[in-house]
Each structure stands twice: as C-alpha cells, then as structure tokens.
Write an enzyme that holds these catalytic residues in place. Structure first.
Site, PDB file in Angstrom:
ATOM      1  N   SER A  18      -0.311  -7.434  -9.249  1.00 20.24           N
ATOM      2  CA  SER A  18       1.106  -7.322  -9.630  1.00 20.24           C
ATOM      3  C   SER A  18       1.215  -7.287 -11.150  1.00 20.24           C
ATOM      4  O   SER A  18       0.484  -8.011 -11.845  1.00 20.24           O
ATOM      5  CB  SER A  18       1.883  -8.527  -9.093  1.00 20.24           C
ATOM      6  OG  SER A  18       3.175  -8.560  -9.665  1.00 20.24           O
ATOM      7  N   PRO A  62       1.354  -3.167  -9.279  1.00 15.33           N
ATOM      8  CA  PRO A  62       2.648  -2.484  -9.269  1.00 15.33           C
ATOM      9  C   PRO A  62       3.699  -3.258 -10.063  1.00 15.33           C
ATOM     10  O   PRO A  62       3.655  -4.497 -10.135  1.00 15.33           O
ATOM     11  CB  PRO A  62       3.047  -2.468  -7.789  1.00 15.33           C
ATOM     12  CG  PRO A  62       1.883  -3.001  -7.018  1.00 15.33           C
ATOM     13  CD  PRO A  62       1.060  -3.799  -7.980  1.00 15.33           C
ATOM     14  N   ASP A  90      -4.558 -12.954  10.470  1.00 15.19           N
ATOM     15  CA  ASP A  90      -4.087 -13.795   9.372  1.00 15.19           C
ATOM     16  C   ASP A  90      -5.159 -13.755   8.281  1.00 15.19           C
ATOM     17  O   ASP A  90      -6.270 -14.287   8.476  1.00 15.19           O
ATOM     18  CB  ASP A  90      -3.885 -15.221   9.887  1.00 15.19           C
ATOM     19  CG  ASP A  90      -3.474 -16.196   8.779  1.00 15.19           C
ATOM     20  OD1 ASP A  90      -3.524 -15.820   7.587  1.00 15.19           O
ATOM     21  OD2 ASP A  90      -3.133 -17.343   9.130  1.00 15.19           O
ATOM     22  N   LYS A 122      -1.978 -13.714  -8.276  1.00 13.62           N
ATOM     23  CA  LYS A 122      -2.273 -12.303  -8.550  1.00 13.62           C
ATOM     24  C   LYS A 122      -3.201 -12.159  -9.768  1.00 13.62           C
ATOM     25  O   LYS A 122      -3.995 -11.216  -9.828  1.00 13.62           O
ATOM     26  CB  LYS A 122      -0.970 -11.526  -8.773  1.00 13.62           C
ATOM     27  CG  LYS A 122      -0.105 -11.435  -7.522  1.00 13.62           C
ATOM     28  CD  LYS A 122      -0.789 -10.634  -6.430  1.00 13.62           C
ATOM     29  CE  LYS A 122       0.116 -10.370  -5.243  1.00 13.62           C
ATOM     30  NZ  LYS A 122      -0.507  -9.519  -4.221  1.00 13.62           N
ATOM     31  N   TYR A 152       5.057 -12.717  -0.439  1.00 12.91           N
ATOM     32  CA  TYR A 152       5.928 -12.189  -1.498  1.00 12.91           C
ATOM     33  C   TYR A 152       7.377 -12.432  -1.060  1.00 12.91           C
ATOM     34  O   TYR A 152       8.067 -13.260  -1.632  1.00 12.91           O
ATOM     35  CB  TYR A 152       5.626 -10.703  -1.759  1.00 12.91           C
ATOM     36  CG  TYR A 152       6.594 -10.066  -2.728  1.00 12.91           C
ATOM     37  CD1 TYR A 152       6.748 -10.562  -4.020  1.00 12.91           C
ATOM     38  CD2 TYR A 152       7.374  -8.974  -2.351  1.00 12.91           C
ATOM     39  CE1 TYR A 152       7.661  -9.985  -4.907  1.00 12.91           C
ATOM     40  CE2 TYR A 152       8.268  -8.394  -3.241  1.00 12.91           C
ATOM     41  CZ  TYR A 152       8.412  -8.901  -4.506  1.00 12.91           C
ATOM     42  OH  TYR A 152       9.324  -8.336  -5.375  1.00 12.91           O
ATOM     43  N   VAL A 172       8.800  -2.925  -7.066  1.00 16.36           N
ATOM     44  CA  VAL A 172       8.955  -1.817  -6.115  1.00 16.36           C
ATOM     45  C   VAL A 172      10.143  -2.128  -5.223  1.00 16.36           C
ATOM     46  O   VAL A 172      10.266  -3.252  -4.733  1.00 16.36           O
ATOM     47  CB  VAL A 172       7.700  -1.668  -5.218  1.00 16.36           C
ATOM     48  CG1 VAL A 172       7.778  -0.385  -4.401  1.00 16.36           C
ATOM     49  CG2 VAL A 172       6.429  -1.707  -6.042  1.00 16.36           C
ATOM     50  N   TYR A 216       2.900 -17.435  -7.652  1.00 12.83           N
ATOM     51  CA  TYR A 216       2.667 -16.018  -7.334  1.00 12.83           C
ATOM     52  C   TYR A 216       1.878 -15.327  -8.455  1.00 12.83           C
ATOM     53  O   TYR A 216       0.885 -14.649  -8.193  1.00 12.83           O
ATOM     54  CB  TYR A 216       4.020 -15.334  -7.114  1.00 12.83           C
ATOM     55  CG  TYR A 216       3.909 -13.858  -6.790  1.00 12.83           C
ATOM     56  CD1 TYR A 216       3.494 -13.427  -5.529  1.00 12.83           C
ATOM     57  CD2 TYR A 216       4.225 -12.886  -7.744  1.00 12.83           C
ATOM     58  CE1 TYR A 216       3.394 -12.075  -5.233  1.00 12.83           C
ATOM     59  CE2 TYR A 216       4.124 -11.538  -7.452  1.00 12.83           C
ATOM     60  CZ  TYR A 216       3.720 -11.140  -6.190  1.00 12.83           C
ATOM     61  OH  TYR A 216       3.610  -9.799  -5.903  1.00 12.83           O
ATOM     62  N   ILE A 263       5.492  -2.231   1.396  1.00 14.63           N
ATOM     63  CA  ILE A 263       4.534  -1.378   0.695  1.00 14.63           C
ATOM     64  C   ILE A 263       3.348  -1.028   1.597  1.00 14.63           C
ATOM     65  O   ILE A 263       2.905   0.130   1.637  1.00 14.63           O
ATOM     66  CB  ILE A 263       4.046  -2.090  -0.588  1.00 14.63           C
ATOM     67  CG1 ILE A 263       5.181  -2.132  -1.616  1.00 14.63           C
ATOM     68  CG2 ILE A 263       2.807  -1.424  -1.163  1.00 14.63           C
ATOM     69  CD1 ILE A 263       4.874  -2.949  -2.863  1.00 14.63           C
TER      70      ILE A 263
HETATM   71  N1  LIG Z   1       7.566  -5.299  -3.883  1.00 14.48           N
HETATM   72  C1  LIG Z   1       7.213  -5.453  -5.163  1.00 14.48           C
HETATM   73  O1  LIG Z   1       8.018  -5.290  -6.088  1.00 14.48           O
HETATM   74  C2  LIG Z   1       5.805  -5.781  -5.513  1.00 14.48           C
HETATM   75  C3  LIG Z   1       5.422  -5.711  -6.853  1.00 14.48           C
HETATM   76  C4  LIG Z   1       4.112  -6.004  -7.197  1.00 14.48           C
HETATM   77  C5  LIG Z   1       3.209  -6.334  -6.202  1.00 14.48           C
HETATM   78  N2  LIG Z   1       3.617  -6.391  -4.910  1.00 14.48           N
HETATM   79  C6  LIG Z   1       2.615  -6.715  -3.912  1.00 14.48           C
HETATM   80  O2  LIG Z   1       2.554  -5.658  -2.967  1.00 14.48           O
HETATM   81  C7  LIG Z   1       2.198  -6.166  -1.684  1.00 14.48           C
HETATM   82  C8  LIG Z   1       3.234  -5.804  -0.639  1.00 14.48           C
HETATM   83  O3  LIG Z   1       4.516  -6.254  -1.072  1.00 14.48           O
HETATM   84  P1  LIG Z   1       5.842  -6.003  -0.215  1.00 14.48           P
HETATM   85  O4  LIG Z   1       6.947  -5.766  -1.169  1.00 14.48           O
HETATM   86  O5  LIG Z   1       5.602  -5.001   0.850  1.00 14.48           O
HETATM   87  O6  LIG Z   1       6.020  -7.481   0.385  1.00 14.48           O
HETATM   88  P2  LIG Z   1       6.311  -8.035   1.850  1.00 14.48           P
HETATM   89  O7  LIG Z   1       6.490  -9.493   1.721  1.00 14.48           O
HETATM   90  O8  LIG Z   1       7.392  -7.225   2.487  1.00 14.48           O
HETATM   91  O9  LIG Z   1       4.973  -7.652   2.655  1.00 14.48           O
HETATM   92  C9  LIG Z   1       3.850  -8.465   2.704  1.00 14.48           C
HETATM   93  C10 LIG Z   1       3.204  -8.270   4.066  1.00 14.48           C
HETATM   94  O10 LIG Z   1       2.105  -9.177   4.149  1.00 14.48           O
HETATM   95  C11 LIG Z   1       2.168  -9.810   5.422  1.00 14.48           C
HETATM   96  N3  LIG Z   1       1.504 -11.105   5.396  1.00 14.48           N
HETATM   97  C12 LIG Z   1       1.960 -12.266   4.835  1.00 14.48           C
HETATM   98  N4  LIG Z   1       1.097 -13.258   5.066  1.00 14.48           N
HETATM   99  C13 LIG Z   1       0.064 -12.717   5.763  1.00 14.48           C
HETATM  100  C14 LIG Z   1      -1.139 -13.249   6.302  1.00 14.48           C
HETATM  101  N5  LIG Z   1      -1.464 -14.547   6.157  1.00 14.48           N
HETATM  102  N6  LIG Z   1      -1.976 -12.410   6.963  1.00 14.48           N
HETATM  103  C15 LIG Z   1      -1.659 -11.097   7.140  1.00 14.48           C
HETATM  104  N7  LIG Z   1      -0.533 -10.549   6.660  1.00 14.48           N
HETATM  105  C16 LIG Z   1       0.325 -11.351   5.985  1.00 14.48           C
HETATM  106  C17 LIG Z   1       3.660  -9.929   5.720  1.00 14.48           C
HETATM  107  O11 LIG Z   1       3.908 -10.167   7.101  1.00 14.48           O
HETATM  108  C18 LIG Z   1       4.158  -8.580   5.226  1.00 14.48           C
HETATM  109  O12 LIG Z   1       4.089  -7.588   6.225  1.00 14.48           O
HETATM  110  C19 LIG Z   1       2.019  -7.676  -1.874  1.00 14.48           C
HETATM  111  O13 LIG Z   1       0.667  -7.939  -2.211  1.00 14.48           O
HETATM  112  C20 LIG Z   1       2.900  -7.956  -3.080  1.00 14.48           C
HETATM  113  O14 LIG Z   1       2.528  -9.131  -3.741  1.00 14.48           O
HETATM  114  C21 LIG Z   1       4.892  -6.137  -4.534  1.00 14.48           C
END
Ligand SMILES: NC(=O)c1ccc[n+]([C@@H]2O[C@H](COP(=O)([O-])OP(=O)(O)OC[C@H]3O[C@@H](n4cnc5c(N)ncnc54)[C@H](O)[C@@H]3O)[C@@H](O)[C@H]2O)c1
Length: 253
Positions: free
Chosen positions: A146, A189, A63, A163, A94, A192, A159, A25
């Site tokens: 979320s 969201p 980080d 959130k 996530y 996704v 989780y 995302i």
């Molecule tokens: N995909 C979904 O269905 C969904 C739904 C609701 C909310 N979200 C939220 O959307 C956001 C993105 O989700 P996504 O599907 O792309 O997940 P993802 O796990 O692919 O991406 C998360 C990103 O955060 C990075 N990350 C993790 N720990 C970190 C740290 N300590 N410092 C810096 N970066 C760090 C990861 O390397 C990754 O690039 C997240 O906050 C997730 O909780 C996702």
C-alpha cells in the site's frame, strides 16, 4: 524462449492463485487475469460476491493467516490445475479495519489480527507455494502492499506497519528465491475506489485524494490489474524485490 519473445501480460493457461479474491481489488484482478486466458483460483474467507461469467475463475475457502489452510489451498490448486505459476497475495484486513484511530487507541488484539492476516498471511503464502514453484523452476509472486507506507498515512498504524513489513518481506525473500527461477515483487496501490474504500473514507477525502495526483482522477481496480498481470508474466523475469507504486503520481519512490 528468445528474450525478445517474452510476453508482458499473463500467457493463456497461466495458473494464478489470488488471495482475497472474493470481492474488491482481488475480484477485479482475478477477472482481468482470467480475461487474458489465465486459470485463476481465488481464495478467501468469504464466498465471491459475483459469479465468474464463464471465465476460468474458481474459488476455494481459505484463511491466509492459518498454516494448515495454506496446505489445503495449495493441494486444492495442484489437484485442479497441476501447478501454480503465480501467487498474488492480495488478502488483507482492510475493510475490516473500521474507522481510522490514533495509534494510542488501537488495541493489542486489533494489532495482532491485522498482522496475522496482512503480514503473516503473505509470509505463509510464499512459504506454501515455494516448493511447488521451485520444482517447476519458475514462479511469480506479487504482494499487494500500500502507498500508505510511502505516505505515512496517520491513524492507520497497524495497517501501515503490516504493509511496510510486506515490502520488507518482498525484498528479503526475493533474494532467497531468485536462483530458483522465482521473482517476488510488491505493488503499492494508492487509494482505490472499492466498496471497502468507500466504507472507510468520506466523499470529501476521496475527492481530495484524486486531486492530489499527477494524473488527477479517481483510481479504479482496473488501474492495477495490468500491472499485476505484467508482474505475473514471463516479461517481468528480470525484475525482483521491487515495489511498484501505482497511485497516479502522488509519491515518487
Ligand atoms: N482499496 C484501497 O484503496 C487499497 C489501497 C492500497 C492497498 N490496498 C490493498 O489491496 C488489497 C485489496 O483491498 P480491497 O480494497 O479489495 O479490500 P477488501 O477489504 O474489500 O478485500 C480484502 C479481501 O481479503 C479477504 N480476507 C480478509 N481476511 C482474510 C483471510 N484471513 N484469509 C483470506 N482472505 C481474507 C476479505 O474477505 C476480502 O475479500 C488489500 O491487500 C488492501 O490492503 C487497498
């Protein structure tokens, strides 16, 4: 500026910091914002999976759970662009959650790790950019929460708790910084379809989730990006402390 001239998407040149922007995302949001002319800096513990294709997206290793990492990150963005107009707190554990489990099976170490990134990281981010935005007299913060919070999704207790805390922080800090010209909002969201979602859920669950929506289709990162752009824009300046659920109409808040 006349209130009627306010834009509903980021203005060209807007400097936006997107955490967790290396993939999923966050990468989609970054490309969308950059395609509208924003100067985007992504921050992540890993390197981006795709190149910027000529868009103004640069990357910094950081980080979000680490206080000193935030200091270096903010300094790097200021060095590159001289200001920070918007922060999108998107980084989270996530994909790294692994399989859903009863709350009784979550270890203390897993709980602490999720909280340190998903909740403490968001707080640290707002704390790190606040002096910059306050000095500018303007800033936008968008925290990615979320809809699992609204739905009470089971077997994801750490989780959903992390959130839920992001939504609480959004409200609380919005009240503290409104007078500084800074708005703080959250976007929640639904499911996704990212690589992370496909790794965590099977196809039947994804199809059933899509079918439950008032708009009965699968959700893509592109469904979120214009909403985030609006919340980073001048036009959203009188909205703060809110959580916008973007889930195709599953939960109504
Ligand atoms: N995909 C979904 O269905 C969904 C739904 C609701 C909310 N979200 C939220 O959307 C956001 C993105 O989700 P996504 O599907 O792309 O997940 P993802 O796990 O692919 O991406 C998360 C990103 O955060 C990075 N990350 C993790 N720990 C970190 C740290 N300590 N410092 C810096 N970066 C760090 C990861 O390397 C990754 O690039 C997240 O906050 C997730 O909780 C996702």
């Amino acid at each position: 500026m006349n209130q009627t001239d306010l834009r509903g998407s980021v203005a060209p040149g807007t400097v936006v910091l997107v955490t967790g922007g290396a993939r999923g995302i966050g990468a989609g949001l970054s490309r969308h914002l950059a395609s509208q002319g924003a100067a985007v800096v992504t921050a992540d513990v890993v390197e981006p999976t795709a190149d910027a294709d000529g868009l103004d997206v640069t990357h910094v290793r950081a980080d979000v759970s680490d206080e000193s990492s935030w200091r270096q990150l903010v300094a790097a963005v200021l060095d590159r662009h001289g200001r920070i107009d918007a922060l999108v707190n998107n980084a989270a554990i996530y994909q790294g959650l692994g399989a859903k489990r009863p709350f009784t099976d979550i270890t203390v170490e897993e709980w602490d790790r999720v909280m340190s990134v998903n909740t403490r990281g968001v707080w640290l981010g707002m704390r790190a950019v606040h002096p910059v935005m306050k000095a500018q007299g303007r800033g936008r913060v968008v925290n990615i929460a979320s809809s699992t919070v609204h739905m009470g999704v089971p077997y994801f207790a750490h989780y959903t708790a992390s959130k839920g805390a992001v939504i609480a922080l959004t409200r609380s800090i919005a009240r503290e910084v409104g007078a500084d010209g800074i708005t703080v909002n959250a976007v929640a969201p639904g499911l996704v379809e990212t690589e992370a979602t496909r790794a965590l859920n099977d196809e039947d669950y994804l199809a059933a989730s899509a079918g439950r929506r008032a708009v009965p289709r699968r959700m893509e990162p592109g469904d979120l990006a214009p909403v985030v752009s609006f919340l980073c824009s001048d036009g959203s300046g009188f909205i703060t402390g809110q959580t916008l659920v973007v889930d195709g109409g599953v939960t109504f808040s």
